[in-house]
Design a protein around this motif. Structure first.
Motif, PDB file in Angstrom:
ATOM      1  N   TYR A  21       2.741   2.418  -3.050  1.00 30.18           N
ATOM      2  CA  TYR A  21       1.748   1.663  -2.295  1.00 30.18           C
ATOM      3  C   TYR A  21       1.301   2.421  -1.041  1.00 30.18           C
ATOM      4  O   TYR A  21       0.146   2.305  -0.633  1.00 30.18           O
ATOM      5  N   ARG A  22       2.202   3.180  -0.442  1.00 24.81           N
ATOM      6  CA  ARG A  22       1.793   4.007   0.699  1.00 24.81           C
ATOM      7  C   ARG A  22       0.784   5.062   0.253  1.00 24.81           C
ATOM      8  O   ARG A  22      -0.196   5.336   0.960  1.00 24.81           O
ATOM      9  N   ASP A  37       7.407   1.318  -2.904  1.00 23.37           N
ATOM     10  CA  ASP A  37       6.939   1.475  -1.522  1.00 23.37           C
ATOM     11  C   ASP A  37       6.182   2.785  -1.354  1.00 23.37           C
ATOM     12  O   ASP A  37       5.125   2.834  -0.706  1.00 23.37           O
TER      13      ASP A  37
END
Length: 241
Positions: free
Chosen positions: A73-74, A70
């Motif tokens: 991807y951020r 996560d």
């Protein structure tokens, strides 16, 4: 009149931006136990004013720490919006659950491909047993027996072949050959630190490590290596060391 004098006093008390920038630089500490606090402080500095933002952002993105997919991807989305931030990155660290299908240490090669032109140092650290206990996987999920390296993984490593320093610990490879091919792509490495690295099988000697009669440095295994530190895990009939 008093208002005019107050304005003049405030103008005189304003610090030169160079002084502010030196203070911002002093905030940064790349020691792992302090880096999270340093990055949080730099994030706040970047929001203070426009004058502080360039230096704060440059230092903030010099060291990028990603703990899961996560976060990866951020960060990729952030680079989509502001590609110039990728040029600030000198050190990239992965620390977390790496032996999972969505391992950020594997996914980053596609998620960040071509965006870290100035990357110099790569850290890959799987959680220690104590960290795993404090950060358990979601219920029903289990770790894989080794890093989920896929067929095209070595070819994607060319996007970071310019890095000079690689340090990784507590990482399991499918085979010694996968480990060797991983390193062989990083031909510009000058320093390599491998702590508690092991593999499921040894297998045959990888072609990339075979001795050659040619003196062409481009065909040598890690031709630029100057520093090597190794601590391997060895399986024994009585246990793992």
């Amino acid at each position: 009149m008093p208002d005019a004098l107050l304005s003049q006093v405030e103008a005189k008390l304003r610090l030169p931006i160079e002084v502010c920038e030196r203070v911002i630089e002093a905030v940064y500490n790349d020691y792992y136990d302090f880096v999270s606090t340093s990055l949080a402080t730099l994030s706040s500095c970047a929001l203070v004013c426009r004058a502080w933002r360039p230096r704060a952002q440059r230092i903030l993105f010099e060291y990028v720490l990603l703990r899961d997919k996560d976060a990866l991807y951020r960060f990729a989305e952030l680079l989509d919006a502001s590609p110039e931030l990728g040029t600030y990155v000198r050190t990239l660290e992965f620390r977390g659950h790496l032996h999972v299908p969505y391992s950020p240490a594997v996914l980053f090669l596609t998620a960040l491909r071509g965006r870290l032109a100035n990357l110099d140092v790569l850290y890959i650290y799987s959680f220690s047993d104590a960290e795993k206990a404090a950060n358990p996987l979601p219920e029903g999920e289990k770790e894989l027996p080794f890093l989920p390296i896929y067929r095209y993984f070595p070819s994607l490593l060319t996007s970071i072949s310019h890095i000079r320093i690689l340090e990784f610990a507590d990482v399991r490879f499918p085979s010694f050959g996968d480990f060797a091919r991983f390193l062989n792509t990083l031909s510009n490495l000058k320093e390599l630190y491998c702590y508690r690295i092991f593999w499921a099988v040894f297998g045959l000697e990888p072609v990339c490590m075979a001795k050659r009669s040619s003196h062409d440095s481009r065909k040598m295994f890690l031709p630029n290596l100057e520093m090597l530190a190794v601590c391997l895990r060895i399986r024994h009939s009585t246990g793992l060391y």
